[in-house]
Design a protein around this motif. Sequence first.
Motif: not given
Length: 308
Positions: A67-94
Amino acid sequence: MRFSVAFMHRLCFFMLLALVAGCTAPRAVINSGKVTAPGKFKAGVNFGGNIATEPIGQLDDITKAAVDAIAKKDSVYFDAQIETATRALLAYALDPVGPTFDFYLRYGVAPRVDVGYKFASGVHVFDAQYQFLGPTGTPDSRGAGAVNGAWYGSVGLQYAGQSSDWADKLFLDKLQPILQFTAKRRDYTIPLIFSKSLGVEEENGSIAFGAVYNHTNITYGFEPGRLFERIGSDVEKIDALMEKNSFGSYGFFVNAKLGIKYVYILPAITIYYQNYGDYKLLNNTSYSYSGLTFIPSIGIQASFGKGR
């Protein structure tokens, strides 16, 4: 349900975080089948925990270093790590994981009906309960048919609504400028409660059990800021997403009320199973969630008022 070496460490981390800023709608069933007598009040505090297998498993797939590594980038490209993060955020909201704390007040409005208000970890909760079985008196003013060990039965309806700032309370908060995740949920809980009196008119408390159904409506979305996708030699910004969904949770519970006349200790355990359903995520992906939720709790309750 998935476990790893870091599973319990992650769970402890979330529990400590939520001690500072919990945000879980209460679904524990702590009431007996006997409602508050007309003109009487009940007040109490309750401590518990929401332990949900699905969000714990999803969050366990993400490391803080990533997460720290992704946050430091000026531009982020959709990949497996971003997909995992979106799944986790939604799971926690559920099904937010963490400790719960609430205080509440109940009032008897009629011989077989009481209403309640609860403030639970920042969430406002309203409910009503109707008693269809058993006498309706008090230890000081016994109702018709009141005997030691009498059975009581009731059905209730509870409403809770909340908006999410869950991401701000996780180590995923650094991804918010990139993902801009939001969620709002409404919970409707219907418990069917049966209890056996300890003493006459629950003078010494009760033992209760029953079934419970919870229905959740959720609206969620992502408005990506610096998130892009590579398509060949082209780069395109990931589109925003806003969706609605709903799911049902089915459970059972056991609780007790132990004390004498006016002050009681209330231990309880409620267990739910839910198939949360299939959810659309960023970049035309989707994911299906399901799992168990365990809600242990313990509280203290006092009754007062002259009654009528």
